[in-house]
Design a protein around this motif. Structure first.
Motif, mmCIF file in Angstrom:
data_model
loop_
_atom_site.group_PDB
_atom_site.id
_atom_site.type_symbol
_atom_site.label_atom_id
_atom_site.label_comp_id
_atom_site.label_asym_id
_atom_site.label_seq_id
_atom_site.Cartn_x
_atom_site.Cartn_y
_atom_site.Cartn_z
ATOM 1 N N LEU A 20 10.621 -5.214 7.391
ATOM 2 C CA LEU A 20 11.994 -4.968 6.966
ATOM 3 C C LEU A 20 12.458 -5.972 5.919
ATOM 4 O O LEU A 20 13.026 -5.588 4.880
ATOM 5 C CB LEU A 20 12.916 -4.999 8.187
ATOM 6 N N GLY A 21 12.221 -7.266 6.165
ATOM 7 C CA GLY A 21 12.614 -8.277 5.187
ATOM 8 C C GLY A 21 11.914 -8.114 3.851
ATOM 9 O O GLY A 21 12.568 -8.095 2.788
ATOM 10 N N LEU A 76 12.410 -15.599 -4.550
ATOM 11 C CA LEU A 76 12.434 -15.686 -6.007
ATOM 12 C C LEU A 76 11.179 -16.373 -6.537
ATOM 13 O O LEU A 76 10.563 -15.914 -7.509
ATOM 14 C CB LEU A 76 13.683 -16.440 -6.451
ATOM 15 N N THR A 77 10.772 -17.455 -5.906
ATOM 16 C CA THR A 77 9.557 -18.157 -6.329
ATOM 17 C C THR A 77 8.321 -17.297 -6.096
ATOM 18 O O THR A 77 7.392 -17.282 -6.917
ATOM 19 C CB THR A 77 9.428 -19.489 -5.577
ATOM 20 N N ILE A 78 8.304 -16.574 -4.979
ATOM 21 C CA ILE A 78 7.185 -15.665 -4.722
ATOM 22 C C ILE A 78 7.111 -14.597 -5.814
ATOM 23 O O ILE A 78 6.018 -14.254 -6.296
ATOM 24 C CB ILE A 78 7.330 -15.017 -3.334
ATOM 25 N N ALA A 79 8.260 -14.066 -6.213
ATOM 26 C CA ALA A 79 8.272 -13.064 -7.282
ATOM 27 C C ALA A 79 7.714 -13.644 -8.579
ATOM 28 O O ALA A 79 6.978 -12.961 -9.306
ATOM 29 C CB ALA A 79 9.695 -12.550 -7.498
ATOM 30 N N ASP A 80 8.049 -14.893 -8.876
ATOM 31 C CA ASP A 80 7.512 -15.539 -10.075
ATOM 32 C C ASP A 80 5.998 -15.704 -9.989
ATOM 33 O O ASP A 80 5.268 -15.399 -10.942
ATOM 34 C CB ASP A 80 8.154 -16.918 -10.261
ATOM 35 N N LEU A 81 5.517 -16.194 -8.850
ATOM 36 C CA LEU A 81 4.098 -16.518 -8.704
ATOM 37 C C LEU A 81 3.215 -15.281 -8.629
ATOM 38 O O LEU A 81 2.009 -15.362 -8.918
ATOM 39 C CB LEU A 81 3.879 -17.377 -7.448
ATOM 40 N N THR A 82 3.777 -14.143 -8.244
ATOM 41 C CA THR A 82 2.969 -12.927 -8.095
ATOM 42 C C THR A 82 3.222 -11.916 -9.204
ATOM 43 O O THR A 82 2.716 -10.794 -9.134
ATOM 44 C CB THR A 82 3.260 -12.262 -6.738
ATOM 45 N N ARG A 83 3.956 -12.285 -10.209
ATOM 46 C CA ARG A 83 4.261 -11.336 -11.284
ATOM 47 C C ARG A 83 2.975 -10.910 -11.986
ATOM 48 O O ARG A 83 2.190 -11.738 -12.446
ATOM 49 C CB ARG A 83 5.218 -11.976 -12.277
ATOM 50 N N GLY A 84 2.762 -9.606 -12.040
ATOM 51 C CA GLY A 84 1.565 -9.071 -12.672
ATOM 52 C C GLY A 84 0.384 -8.903 -11.734
ATOM 53 O O GLY A 84 -0.674 -8.438 -12.157
ATOM 54 N N THR A 85 0.537 -9.241 -10.444
ATOM 55 C CA THR A 85 -0.577 -9.140 -9.504
ATOM 56 C C THR A 85 -0.496 -7.902 -8.615
ATOM 57 O O THR A 85 -1.507 -7.476 -8.065
ATOM 58 C CB THR A 85 -0.619 -10.375 -8.580
ATOM 59 N N GLY A 86 0.690 -7.341 -8.432
ATOM 60 C CA GLY A 86 0.866 -6.245 -7.501
ATOM 61 C C GLY A 86 0.831 -6.676 -6.052
ATOM 62 O O GLY A 86 0.704 -5.833 -5.163
ATOM 63 N N ARG A 87 0.937 -7.976 -5.786
ATOM 64 C CA ARG A 87 0.818 -8.496 -4.423
ATOM 65 C C ARG A 87 2.076 -9.231 -3.970
ATOM 66 O O ARG A 87 2.008 -10.149 -3.167
ATOM 67 C CB ARG A 87 -0.381 -9.447 -4.337
ATOM 68 N N PHE A 88 3.215 -8.813 -4.455
ATOM 69 C CA PHE A 88 4.471 -9.478 -4.112
ATOM 70 C C PHE A 88 4.716 -9.450 -2.612
ATOM 71 O O PHE A 88 5.017 -10.472 -1.988
ATOM 72 C CB PHE A 88 5.625 -8.813 -4.863
ATOM 73 N N ASN A 89 4.590 -8.285 -1.998
ATOM 74 C CA ASN A 89 4.915 -8.155 -0.585
ATOM 75 C C ASN A 89 3.852 -8.790 0.308
ATOM 76 O O ASN A 89 4.172 -9.354 1.351
ATOM 77 C CB ASN A 89 5.104 -6.675 -0.245
ATOM 78 N N TRP A 146 0.822 -1.208 0.000
ATOM 79 C CA TRP A 146 0.000 0.000 0.000
ATOM 80 C C TRP A 146 0.859 1.263 0.000
ATOM 81 O O TRP A 146 0.582 2.224 -0.724
ATOM 82 C CB TRP A 146 -0.904 -0.003 1.232
ATOM 83 N N ALA A 147 1.903 1.289 0.814
ATOM 84 C CA ALA A 147 2.724 2.495 0.950
ATOM 85 C C ALA A 147 3.523 2.790 -0.306
ATOM 86 O O ALA A 147 3.694 3.955 -0.685
ATOM 87 C CB ALA A 147 3.666 2.346 2.137
ATOM 88 N N ARG A 148 4.070 1.730 -0.946
ATOM 89 C CA ARG A 148 4.850 1.882 -2.180
ATOM 90 C C ARG A 148 6.020 2.849 -2.012
ATOM 91 O O ARG A 148 6.376 3.586 -2.907
ATOM 92 C CB ARG A 148 3.941 2.307 -3.345
ATOM 93 N N ARG A 149 6.610 2.837 -0.830
ATOM 94 C CA ARG A 149 7.810 3.633 -0.532
ATOM 95 C C ARG A 149 8.776 2.721 0.220
ATOM 96 O O ARG A 149 8.879 2.779 1.445
ATOM 97 C CB ARG A 149 7.457 4.853 0.320
ATOM 98 N N GLU A 150 9.482 1.903 -0.529
ATOM 99 C CA GLU A 150 10.295 0.861 0.089
ATOM 100 C C GLU A 150 11.387 1.439 0.980
ATOM 101 O O GLU A 150 11.617 0.966 2.098
ATOM 102 C CB GLU A 150 10.906 -0.041 -0.979
ATOM 103 N N ARG A 151 12.084 2.453 0.482
ATOM 104 C CA ARG A 151 13.174 3.052 1.260
ATOM 105 C C ARG A 151 12.643 3.700 2.533
ATOM 106 O O ARG A 151 13.243 3.586 3.609
ATOM 107 C CB ARG A 151 13.934 4.076 0.422
ATOM 108 N N LEU A 152 11.526 4.394 2.432
ATOM 109 C CA LEU A 152 10.949 5.050 3.603
ATOM 110 C C LEU A 152 10.523 4.025 4.653
ATOM 111 O O LEU A 152 10.827 4.168 5.842
ATOM 112 C CB LEU A 152 9.746 5.900 3.186
ATOM 113 N N VAL A 153 9.833 2.982 4.214
ATOM 114 C CA VAL A 153 9.384 1.948 5.145
ATOM 115 C C VAL A 153 10.580 1.283 5.814
ATOM 116 O O VAL A 153 10.586 1.052 7.032
ATOM 117 C CB VAL A 153 8.517 0.909 4.415
ATOM 118 N N ALA A 154 11.622 0.965 5.029
ATOM 119 C CA ALA A 154 12.809 0.329 5.593
ATOM 120 C C ALA A 154 13.507 1.244 6.590
ATOM 121 O O ALA A 154 13.965 0.807 7.657
ATOM 122 C CB ALA A 154 13.767 -0.070 4.478
#
Length: 418
Positions: A112-113, A334-347, A67-75
């Protein structure tokens, strides 16, 4: 547009310092609270509450990051909260403060992860994420190993609370490393599993996750199989090293501490050496073969622990944990990135899988302890090995290859080019 060398090095160092900081909240917590005259009941309560928060917060943490879409800020905020927790541990070792600090640390760690994985994906994209995750695992392993030695020395030569002061001070170099990562080089579409758009046309404020509901996400057969296998893997793996430590103590009490330390350091060296290689091979051979290798190492280790009695051979067998840790540290995101590609739900999906990890790891010690008390340690190792074998068979029979087909076709073409 490729990410700059400065941004990539910044991510290297940020992963390194995050591992340093998290090491400060490992076994040192119990040691410190014991020196402060805490009862084991109070220590156990704090650790249990922290574990529950870490487990429950996985999915909300991933959703917050999407939702935030600010990775550096959240980290950066998460690191500040963890640093504040460390200061609270050092300054006010009373129950209400320590409980609040433990909850704060667990909640911040939940984002963080995933934030590190999202920045990695946003910087290098799907085509380079395998090797990037391997590099992350290398720097995390080196950071954890070095910081454990430094913090142990601080606790020995000064006082135990100095461990948490060092942990809090690491916020500054972590922020410095985060500052090196250029925000405009993190593609927000790629970082969250959307179909990548040209970088010059991206507006972070205008892009939000697409309408891809949670029910539809978790209904994917491949994701269900992967989640179940990860749960079984951690159910088998979490208790194996502690149980082996107990066995070493009974068989060689004089050298038990040294042997257990070797069991912890040896796999870390394997991870540091081979993680980038595992990422490259996952891009070349596909995800499934590498994942099967990592899963296969666990039942082999459990079976050997059940049958071998020499404590020094047990330490050598523990190196198999390095193979497993190398593969899982790379292949899970890596597998999560593959399975969620195009969904916007990686995290968000990272949070779901993290919950499965937590459930398995939480149940593992109790299961192993029950079997050990009733039937002995050899039976416990055999039971854990059997559970790990089920995870291996499940992936072998039901888990499809998740590497994008375009990459597969491209590699086939390249192999035929003279």
């Amino acid at each position: 547009m490729k990410p700059s060398r400065r941004s990539l090095r910044g991510l290297d160092w940020f992963v390194f310092f995050v591992a340093d900081v998290q090491t400060g909240f490992g076994p040192f917590v119990a040691v410190y609270l014991t020196t402060e005259k805490w009862t084991q009941v109070d220590i156990g309560l704090v650790l249990s509450v922290s574990g529950v928060v870490a487990l429950v917060g996985q999915v909300p943490g991933g959703a917050l990051l999407d939702w935030a879409r600010r990775e550096r800020l959240v980290a950066g905020v998460a690191m500040a909260l963890i640093s504040a927790s460390a200061i609270a541990y050092a300054a006010w070792p009373i129950f209400p403060v320590i409980l609040a600090a433990a909850v704060l640390h667990a909640a911040a760690s939940c984002v963080l992860g995933p934030a590190i994985a999202a920045m990695s994906l946003g910087l290098v994209g799907p085509s380079g994420i395998g090797e990037r995750l391997g590099r992350n695992a290398r720097f995390a392993s080196i950071g954890a190993g070095l910081s454990a030695g430094v913090m142990g020395a601080c606790g020995y030569f000064f006082e135990t609370r100095s461990v948490f002061l060092v942990t809090a001070a690491l916020l500054l170099p972590a922020w410095w490393a985060l500052h090196l990562i250029a925000p405009q080089e993190i593609d927000p579409e790629q970082a969250h599993g959307n179909v990548a758009a040209p970088r010059v046309t991206i507006s972070r404020s205008a892009n939000r996750p697409p309408s891809f509901g949670l029910r539809k996400l978790i209904g994917q057969p491949a994701l269900l199989v992967f989640g179940a296998s990860i749960l079984l893997f951690h159910l088998a793996n979490a208790a194996m090293l502690p149980l082996m430590g107990s066995v070493l103590t009974t068989r060689s009490s004089e050298w038990a501490t040294v042997l257990i330390a070797a069991c912890m350091v040896g796999p870390q060296l394997v991870v540091a050496a081979f993680s980038p290689w595992a990422g490259r091979m996952a891009e070349r051979w596909g995800r499934r073969p590498i994942l099967l290798v990592g899963l296969a190492a666990l039942p082999i280790r459990g079976f050997l622990f059940a049958t071998v009695s020499d404590p020094y051979v047990l330490v050598a067998i523990q190196l198999l944990d390095g193979i497993t840790a190398t593969v899982m540290s790379v292949m899970v995101p890596l597998t999560i990135a593959d399975l969620t590609r195009g969904t916007g739900r990686f995290n968000l999906t990272q949070g779901l899988i993290g919950t499965m990890m937590g459930v398995g790891a939480s149940l593992s010690p109790g299961l192993a302890g029950y079997v050990t008390d009733r039937f002995g340690s050899a039976s416990a190792f055999a039971a854990l090995a059997a559970i790990a074998a089920i995870a291996l068979v499940l992936v072998a029979l039901r888990m499809p290859e998740t590497r994008p087909h375009t990459a597969l076709r491209r590699n086939k073409v390249e192999q035929h080019v003279p």
